[in-house]
Scaffold this motif. Sequence first.
Motif, mmCIF file in Angstrom:
data_model
loop_
_atom_site.group_PDB
_atom_site.id
_atom_site.type_symbol
_atom_site.label_atom_id
_atom_site.label_comp_id
_atom_site.label_asym_id
_atom_site.label_seq_id
_atom_site.Cartn_x
_atom_site.Cartn_y
_atom_site.Cartn_z
ATOM 1 N N GLN A 58 2.663 -8.506 -2.062
ATOM 2 C CA GLN A 58 4.005 -8.011 -1.751
ATOM 3 C C GLN A 58 3.931 -6.729 -0.924
ATOM 4 O O GLN A 58 4.759 -6.511 -0.046
ATOM 5 N N GLN A 100 3.745 -7.314 2.704
ATOM 6 C CA GLN A 100 4.967 -7.822 3.339
ATOM 7 C C GLN A 100 5.483 -6.847 4.397
ATOM 8 O O GLN A 100 5.720 -7.225 5.527
ATOM 9 N N TRP A 130 2.864 -8.392 7.343
ATOM 10 C CA TRP A 130 3.555 -9.645 7.656
ATOM 11 C C TRP A 130 4.809 -9.432 8.508
ATOM 12 O O TRP A 130 5.131 -10.256 9.357
ATOM 13 N N ASP A 131 5.531 -8.325 8.302
ATOM 14 C CA ASP A 131 6.760 -8.084 9.062
ATOM 15 C C ASP A 131 6.508 -7.392 10.413
ATOM 16 O O ASP A 131 7.434 -7.208 11.188
ATOM 17 N N LYS A 138 -2.966 -12.018 11.569
ATOM 18 C CA LYS A 138 -2.333 -12.103 10.241
ATOM 19 C C LYS A 138 -2.988 -13.203 9.458
ATOM 20 O O LYS A 138 -3.168 -13.174 8.304
#
Length: 103
Positions: A86, A89, A93-94, A103
């Motif tokens: 998390q 994230q 990932w964002d 990634k």
Amino acid sequence: TEEELNQCIRRLEETTQEWGLTISVKKTKQLNQNFKISSTNEAMKIRGEEIERVSEFTYLGSLLTEDAKSTKEINRRIGLGAARFQQLQGSVWDQTSIGLKTK
């Protein structure tokens, strides 16, 4: 038996003292995984101080429990992994600047 266990603790304490070491009673915990022993009321002692009894204990990163099952340890590790994932994230990932291959 309990008496044999207490004798082992006394011998360990004597041996550590011969080498100039001391067992820390504050850091020492008692975790019984054998139900015959854990049902007794006699506390183990070092130098007259009672050793704290615990129902679970983290040793070298692994959770040990009285029932000797690994369910809590597995759930703990899944939770730790999910939390770390998390955290990625927002930081990985964002990010549009990081390519999909990376990634």
